[in-house]
Every structure is written in C-alpha cells, then in structure tokens.
Design a protein around this motif. Structure first.
Motif, PDB file in Angstrom:
ATOM      1  N   ARG A 239      47.742 -62.523  -6.102  1.00  0.00           N
ATOM      2  CA  ARG A 239      46.976 -63.550  -5.385  1.00  0.00           C
ATOM      3  C   ARG A 239      45.918 -64.177  -6.285  1.00  0.00           C
ATOM      4  N   ARG A 240      45.258 -63.389  -7.106  1.00  0.00           N
ATOM      5  CA  ARG A 240      44.246 -63.927  -8.024  1.00  0.00           C
ATOM      6  C   ARG A 240      44.886 -64.902  -9.022  1.00  0.00           C
ATOM      7  N   ARG A 243      45.821 -68.170  -7.304  1.00  0.00           N
ATOM      8  CA  ARG A 243      44.653 -69.041  -7.160  1.00  0.00           C
ATOM      9  C   ARG A 243      44.300 -69.699  -8.481  1.00  0.00           C
ATOM     10  N   GLN A 247      46.939 -72.649  -6.576  1.00  0.00           N
ATOM     11  CA  GLN A 247      47.547 -72.489  -5.270  1.00  0.00           C
ATOM     12  C   GLN A 247      46.507 -72.070  -4.232  1.00  0.00           C
ATOM     13  N   THR A 248      46.746 -72.474  -3.006  1.00  0.00           N
ATOM     14  CA  THR A 248      45.923 -72.013  -1.895  1.00  0.00           C
ATOM     15  C   THR A 248      46.529 -70.727  -1.360  1.00  0.00           C
TER      16      THR A 248
END
Length: 249
Positions: A239-240, A243, A247-248
C-alpha cells in the motif's frame, strides 16, 4: 496511473538459505496481490539462487485461480531454456534482460543496435502465445538505440533505474538521473513504446520518477519493497508503494 508489480526474488533468496518452505514465495505473493499489486515479477536465474523453476507453476496457478486479471511477469536472459520455460508458464509479460549467469543482479540494458535482429525474432516468438514483451534499457536517450528498440516489435522498454536509486543521498545527482530517465521515456513514447521501470526504487524516490514520466505504465520492485516489508509487513508495504506511485489506496 503507474501500476506496481512486486518482485519476489528477494523473498525467494531468503527462503533458499534453508531447505525449508518458508518464507512462502507464493504466500507472500498472495498477500501482495490482496493489497492491490497489479502482478508478480520473478527472475528465475539458471542457478536458481532466487526464484526456482518449481515456484513458477504455483504462482501461475495463484493468479489464475484467485486473482484473474492480474499479471505474471517473468524476467530473464532469453536463452533457449528460458524461452521454453516462459512458453510453458505463459506469463502476461516477459521482460528480456541481458544478464550474464554470474551477475549478482541486473545492472545494464540491451545494446539494441547490436542485438536488434535477435531481439526481434525472440519478440515475435513470445507474442505467439500472447505475451507483452518488455526490453531492459539503459537510461540514455540515444536516438539510434531507441529506434532499434522500437524496431524489434516489443511493446515496452523497462528503464534500468539503478543509477537513480544510487543517488539516495545526493539530491542534485538524483535530479540529473531522473531527467535522463524522463528523456529516455519521452523518446520511447514518441516511437510508440510503453515504458516500465525497475531497480532500487523506493517509497522515497518513486514520486519524482512518476511525476517526470506521467505515462509510466509499471514499476517492478523487489529489494526495497522486501526490505520495507520486514518493518511494515507485506500488505502495508504494498500500500505504501502504491501511494508512492500516485495511486489512491
């Protein structure tokens, strides 16, 4: 939007220190895909010091059964053994890299002028089973080299970002390297080539690269991502990095 493919070679290298099935390469690949990675990347070298050939059918099955629509990207030097392997596994993308078997890691791109005819024949062969073909390229906007890359019929180049990654402690050099990468991407895009990137990319240096190359299709990240996963866990690390790609999440 720049997509993230998680390179699992460093996970495999850790597993291979013992004759044991953990950490599970496929299991961590599942976590990465659950966290939103667009796909998984492996580089099965001849000595199998990283990903083993036996890992590939498991990862192919993981994507096909649990994550249809995601992608498998297999990197390697296009020897006959490698080509036979990818024709069996049928990854969505094949990234051709001019590695010597003894290299610790990929550290340079193709000389497209010298190897263009061979790469064109290999590209045509890989496209017979529907693979997207990407060619590892140095960050040098040399017109003759980029034109020769486009003439192979490949779909994309993958920019070698090692020199950029090495500037982690020098902002001025980092700006110079990201501009080289951007200029090379501009030249490739002008000839209809898509652009990927990979090598020593991090959460810290990705945003500047993505900003300079808005059409950057995909980054393939292994070492830095695996290092961060030791601290944050695989899911949060994916996820990091997503981002950092803009990306959201």
């Amino acid at each position: 939007m720049t997509e993230l493919s998680v390179n699992l070679n460093a996970v495999a290298l850790l597993r291979n220190r013992r004759d044991l099935p953990w950490p599970s390469v496929t299991g961590l690949g599942r976590i990465a895909l659950e966290a939103g990675a667009v796909g998984l990347t492996v580089h099965p070298r001849p000595d199998e010091r990283h990903t083993r050939r036996a890992d590939l059918p498991e990862m192919r099955a993981l994507i096909d059964t649990e994550f249809p629509g995601r992608e498998f990207n297999i990197e390697g030097n296009p020897t006959e053994d490698f080509l036979t392997l990818v024709e069996t596994i049928k990854p969505e993308q094949v990234t051709l890299v001019p590695d010597d078997p003894g290299q610790a890691t990929s550290d340079h791109g193709w000389d497209f002028v010298a190897h263009g005819e061979r790469l064109a024949a290999i590209t045509a062969r890989l496209k017979r089973f529907g693979a997207r073909v990407s060619l590892f390229a140095d960050p040098e906007p040399d017109a003759a080299q980029i034109e020769a890359a486009a003439a192979t019929g490949a779909d994309r180049i993958e920019l070698y970002t090692g020199p950029y990654g090495a500037t982690f402690d020098d902002a001025a050099r980092a700006a110079e390297e990201v501009e080289k990468l951007g200029a090379t991407a501009d030249a490739a895009e002008a000839l209809g080539l898509g652009v990927n990137a990979g090598h020593d990319l991090t959460v810290a240096n990705l945003p500047a690269l993505v900003a300079r190359i808005p059409a950057l299709a995909e980054v393939s990240i292994g070492h830095g991502l695996t290092a961060d996963a030791l601290e944050f866990g695989m899911a949060e690390t994916v996820r990091r990095f997503r981002r950092a790609c803009g990306q959201t999440v």
